[in-house]
Design a protein around this motif. Structure first.
Motif, PDB file in Angstrom:
ATOM      1  N   PRO A 230      40.245 -49.632  40.287  1.00 46.09           N
ATOM      2  CA  PRO A 230      38.884 -50.309  39.990  1.00 46.09           C
ATOM      3  C   PRO A 230      38.978 -50.936  38.769  1.00 46.09           C
ATOM      4  CG  PRO A 230      39.329 -47.978  39.324  1.00 46.09           C
ATOM      5  CD  PRO A 230      40.620 -48.394  39.802  1.00 46.09           C
ATOM      6  N   VAL A 231      37.809 -51.626  38.377  1.00 44.18           N
ATOM      7  CA  VAL A 231      37.512 -52.087  37.138  1.00 44.18           C
ATOM      8  C   VAL A 231      36.722 -51.176  36.380  1.00 44.18           C
ATOM      9  CG1 VAL A 231      36.422 -53.833  35.811  1.00 44.18           C
ATOM     10  CG2 VAL A 231      37.734 -54.611  37.933  1.00 44.18           C
ATOM     11  N   ILE A 232      37.170 -50.575  35.082  1.00 42.90           N
ATOM     12  CA  ILE A 232      36.579 -49.555  34.248  1.00 42.90           C
ATOM     13  C   ILE A 232      36.022 -50.215  33.171  1.00 42.90           C
ATOM     14  CG2 ILE A 232      36.984 -47.212  33.290  1.00 42.90           C
ATOM     15  CD1 ILE A 232      39.256 -46.858  35.445  1.00 42.90           C
ATOM     16  N   PRO A 233      34.759 -50.043  32.593  1.00 39.84           N
ATOM     17  CA  PRO A 233      34.535 -50.661  31.518  1.00 39.84           C
ATOM     18  C   PRO A 233      35.274 -50.204  30.481  1.00 39.84           C
ATOM     19  CG  PRO A 233      32.616 -49.517  32.354  1.00 39.84           C
ATOM     20  CD  PRO A 233      33.854 -49.476  33.657  1.00 39.84           C
ATOM     21  N   HIS A 234      35.592 -50.891  29.483  1.00 41.15           N
ATOM     22  CA  HIS A 234      36.122 -50.405  27.905  1.00 41.15           C
ATOM     23  C   HIS A 234      37.483 -49.626  28.322  1.00 41.15           C
ATOM     24  CE1 HIS A 234      32.584 -51.917  26.281  1.00 41.15           C
ATOM     25  NE2 HIS A 234      31.731 -50.937  26.740  1.00 41.15           N
ATOM     26  N   ILE A 235      38.079 -49.753  29.571  1.00 43.93           N
ATOM     27  CA  ILE A 235      39.154 -49.286  29.499  1.00 43.93           C
ATOM     28  C   ILE A 235      40.067 -50.284  30.241  1.00 43.93           C
ATOM     29  CG2 ILE A 235      40.710 -47.535  30.973  1.00 43.93           C
ATOM     30  CD1 ILE A 235      39.011 -46.174  29.195  1.00 43.93           C
ATOM     31  N   ILE A 258      36.831 -54.298  42.767  1.00 42.19           N
ATOM     32  CA  ILE A 258      35.876 -53.183  42.745  1.00 42.19           C
ATOM     33  C   ILE A 258      35.689 -52.456  41.628  1.00 42.19           C
ATOM     34  CG2 ILE A 258      35.506 -51.068  43.942  1.00 42.19           C
ATOM     35  CD1 ILE A 258      37.339 -52.203  46.369  1.00 42.19           C
ATOM     36  N   LEU A 259      34.164 -52.256  41.308  1.00 36.83           N
ATOM     37  CA  LEU A 259      33.981 -51.523  40.031  1.00 36.83           C
ATOM     38  C   LEU A 259      34.353 -50.084  40.249  1.00 36.83           C
ATOM     39  CD1 LEU A 259      32.271 -51.603  37.230  1.00 36.83           C
ATOM     40  CD2 LEU A 259      30.173 -51.116  38.490  1.00 36.83           C
ATOM     41  N   LEU A 260      34.401 -49.262  39.366  1.00 35.44           N
ATOM     42  CA  LEU A 260      35.001 -47.908  39.377  1.00 35.44           C
ATOM     43  C   LEU A 260      33.746 -47.095  40.009  1.00 35.44           C
ATOM     44  CD1 LEU A 260      36.344 -45.346  38.373  1.00 35.44           C
ATOM     45  CD2 LEU A 260      34.893 -45.261  36.493  1.00 35.44           C
ATOM     46  N   ARG A 261      34.268 -45.978  41.044  1.00 37.27           N
ATOM     47  CA  ARG A 261      33.201 -45.450  41.913  1.00 37.27           C
ATOM     48  C   ARG A 261      33.684 -43.991  41.811  1.00 37.27           C
ATOM     49  NH1 ARG A 261      34.516 -46.896  47.898  1.00 37.27           N
ATOM     50  NH2 ARG A 261      33.332 -44.986  48.201  1.00 37.27           N
ATOM     51  N   LEU A 262      32.366 -42.975  41.427  1.00 37.51           N
ATOM     52  CA  LEU A 262      32.878 -41.698  40.882  1.00 37.51           C
ATOM     53  C   LEU A 262      32.023 -40.880  41.953  1.00 37.51           C
ATOM     54  CD1 LEU A 262      32.374 -42.104  37.148  1.00 37.51           C
ATOM     55  CD2 LEU A 262      34.620 -41.912  38.497  1.00 37.51           C
ATOM     56  N   PRO A 263      32.554 -40.611  43.148  1.00 38.53           N
ATOM     57  CA  PRO A 263      31.578 -39.946  44.000  1.00 38.53           C
ATOM     58  C   PRO A 263      31.823 -38.467  43.835  1.00 38.53           C
ATOM     59  CG  PRO A 263      33.342 -40.712  45.348  1.00 38.53           C
ATOM     60  CD  PRO A 263      33.420 -41.438  43.970  1.00 38.53           C
ATOM     61  N   HIS A 264      30.891 -37.416  44.298  1.00 37.52           N
ATOM     62  CA  HIS A 264      31.015 -35.947  44.217  1.00 37.52           C
ATOM     63  C   HIS A 264      31.946 -35.529  42.773  1.00 37.52           C
ATOM     64  CE1 HIS A 264      29.532 -36.252  48.131  1.00 37.52           C
ATOM     65  NE2 HIS A 264      30.290 -37.038  48.568  1.00 37.52           N
ATOM     66  N   ARG A 305      27.619 -50.103  45.571  1.00 37.46           N
ATOM     67  CA  ARG A 305      28.436 -49.109  45.093  1.00 37.46           C
ATOM     68  C   ARG A 305      29.832 -49.903  44.654  1.00 37.46           C
ATOM     69  NH1 ARG A 305      30.929 -45.927  50.035  1.00 37.46           N
ATOM     70  NH2 ARG A 305      31.294 -47.692  51.515  1.00 37.46           N
ATOM     71  N   MET A 306      30.115 -51.092  45.085  1.00 34.45           N
ATOM     72  CA  MET A 306      31.520 -51.851  44.818  1.00 34.45           C
ATOM     73  C   MET A 306      31.217 -52.661  43.667  1.00 34.45           C
ATOM     74  SD  MET A 306      33.526 -50.809  47.249  1.00 34.45           S
ATOM     75  CE  MET A 306      33.229 -50.099  48.820  1.00 34.45           C
ATOM     76  N   ARG A 307      29.939 -53.311  43.289  1.00 31.60           N
ATOM     77  CA  ARG A 307      29.911 -53.935  42.206  1.00 31.60           C
ATOM     78  C   ARG A 307      28.875 -53.510  41.121  1.00 31.60           C
ATOM     79  NH1 ARG A 307      33.652 -56.011  44.004  1.00 31.60           N
ATOM     80  NH2 ARG A 307      33.840 -58.016  44.882  1.00 31.60           N
ATOM     81  N   GLY A 308      28.146 -52.862  41.500  1.00 31.76           N
ATOM     82  CA  GLY A 308      27.118 -52.078  40.351  1.00 31.76           C
ATOM     83  C   GLY A 308      25.992 -53.111  40.098  1.00 31.76           C
ATOM     84  N   THR A 309      25.211 -52.678  39.476  1.00 31.45           N
ATOM     85  CA  THR A 309      23.887 -53.549  39.084  1.00 31.45           C
ATOM     86  C   THR A 309      23.687 -53.624  37.626  1.00 31.45           C
ATOM     87  OG1 THR A 309      22.516 -51.381  39.058  1.00 31.45           O
ATOM     88  CG2 THR A 309      22.692 -52.742  41.209  1.00 31.45           C
ATOM     89  N   GLY A 310      22.729 -54.358  37.205  1.00 27.45           N
ATOM     90  CA  GLY A 310      22.282 -54.587  35.764  1.00 27.45           C
ATOM     91  C   GLY A 310      23.132 -55.980  35.129  1.00 27.45           C
ATOM     92  N   ILE A 311      22.719 -55.969  34.021  1.00 31.91           N
ATOM     93  CA  ILE A 311      23.164 -57.083  33.075  1.00 31.91           C
ATOM     94  C   ILE A 311      24.729 -57.065  33.069  1.00 31.91           C
ATOM     95  CG2 ILE A 311      22.944 -56.216  30.881  1.00 31.91           C
ATOM     96  CD1 ILE A 311      22.418 -59.099  29.848  1.00 31.91           C
ATOM     97  N   PHE A 312      25.470 -56.121  32.565  1.00 31.48           N
ATOM     98  CA  PHE A 312      26.841 -55.890  32.429  1.00 31.48           C
ATOM     99  C   PHE A 312      27.512 -56.033  33.739  1.00 31.48           C
ATOM    100  CE2 PHE A 312      25.077 -53.234  29.051  1.00 31.48           C
ATOM    101  CZ  PHE A 312      25.624 -54.085  27.906  1.00 31.48           C
TER     102      PHE A 312
END
Length: 355
Positions: A230-235, A258-264, A305-312
């Motif tokens: 995954p792509v993890i912001p600031h990591i 794919i953006l980081l996913r953190l289920p459960h 869930r794979m891309r995220g939302t918002g400006i960043f």
């Protein structure tokens, strides 16, 4: 009540958490007299599967069928979205996930039997999606290799996602499958920094080894894509452009992220890991994830869930598009797999037709 061992950094393991899964029937707690957590050895468990081909119901996953020869994964990637699946076994999605591995030893027999069913209709099957089909146990057990041998005999198309160089052991099979348009391989490249790799995905191949996998598979005609996942912001997000350039030079045919996913339970496991390894940065990382997930640490909505939302999330998408275009990946896709060749081979004892 049993004592819950305090989690601490364990060299060679992605998680040290022994938190129980969400379906646990027992809870283990720690008091101040608890002994330090020992370095657990990997425990390999034999499992007899009743069936092996699973059907996917998620509209944002590019396959309908999958086969997973293992449960749990010794590679120990702290971010693995499959960790919560260990809760179904009443095991911890933390340390148990990477130390208590179930191997479906009868997977080849199940696979062949299911392909032989008159009701089966051929479509591409993803191998090792929940956990890596080429994790360390595969070196001795060779379950994935047997599955590829069966797929080749049936002319059954297969796609593989891996971060292991062990896949090169099966170059002979992959090369033959490529000649018949029966194979795609996606190599997961998360970081080019081996220091980060050692704490984030400790028992995986180095970045240099993964680039070699791309090159060697390309050289024998196997279509290879790359997942930055995954792509993890600031990591690791700062490495996106460098990774895209490196995999292009290695010969990848396409690239995606794919953006980081953190289920459960993964939310707690990942946040704990952040505070263990990046204490000064942890809250900043968490805030940025929330910015890309509608104010929460996870969004489960299909399409988001794979891309995220918002400006960043939008900025990340723009960076990816620009870097991909610069590296020559614009509109590049892998050739389609061919299901038209599927055939059920004869086996010993079959009645031969006289006409």
């Amino acid at each position: 009540m049993e004592k819950h061992q305090a989690s601490k950094v364990l060299k060679g393991r992605g998680s040290a958490s022994t938190m129980e899964g969400r379906f646990a029937i027992r809870r283990i707690e720690l008091d101040d007299s608890g002994e330090p957590l020992h370095h657990p050895r990997t425990e390999l468990r034999a499992e007899t599967a009743k069936s092996i081909i699973s059907r996917n119901q998620s509209p944002d996953i590019p396959f309908n069928l999958s086969v997973n020869p293992y449960r749990g994964c010794e590679q120990g990637c702290v971010y693995c979205f499959a960790r919560p699946s260990h809760a179904y076994l009443d095991l911890s999605p933390g340390l148990d996930f990477e130390t208590k591995i179930s191997a479906k030893l009868n997977a080849p027999e199940c696979f062949e039997a299911e392909l032989r069913k008159k009701s089966y209709r051929c479509e591409s099957i993803a191998l090792g999606i929940n956990t890596d089909a080429y994790q360390p146990a595969e070196k001795q057990l060779e379950i994935s290799r047997q599955l590829l041998e069966i797929a080749l005999a049936f002319r059954q198309p297969i796609s593989i996602v891996t971060k292991s160089a062990l896949i090169l052991r099966d170059k002979d099979l992959l090369e033959e499958m490529a000649k018949h348009r029966l194979i795609h391989v996606a190599v997961s490249v998360t970081t080019l920094d081996n220091n980060l790799k050692r704490i984030m995905e400790p028992r995986t191949a180095s970045a240099a080894s993964r680039l070699r996998v791309i090159s060697e598979l390309r050289d024998i005609g196997v279509p290879v894509s790359v997942l930055i996942a995954p792509v993890i912001p600031h990591i690791n997000d700062s490495e996106m452009e460098a990774i895209i350039e490196a995999v292009a030079d290695a010969g990848a045919g396409s690239v995606a992220y794919i953006l980081l996913r953190l289920p459960h339970e993964l939310t707690e496991i990942f946040v704990e890991w952040l505070h263990q390894h990046f204490p000064q940065r942890a809250n900043h990382v968490i805030k940025r994830i929330e910015d890309m997930r509608g104010g929460r640490l996870y969004q489960s909505q299909f399409g988001e869930r794979m891309r995220g939302t918002g400006i960043f999330a939008e900025l990340l998408q723009q960076r990816f598009k620009i870097a991909s275009r610069k590296a020559g990946f614009t509109d590049k896709t892998l050739p389609a797999l061919d299901c038209s060749q599927f055939q059920v081979p004869s086996k010993a004892g079959d009645q031969l037709s006289l006409f």
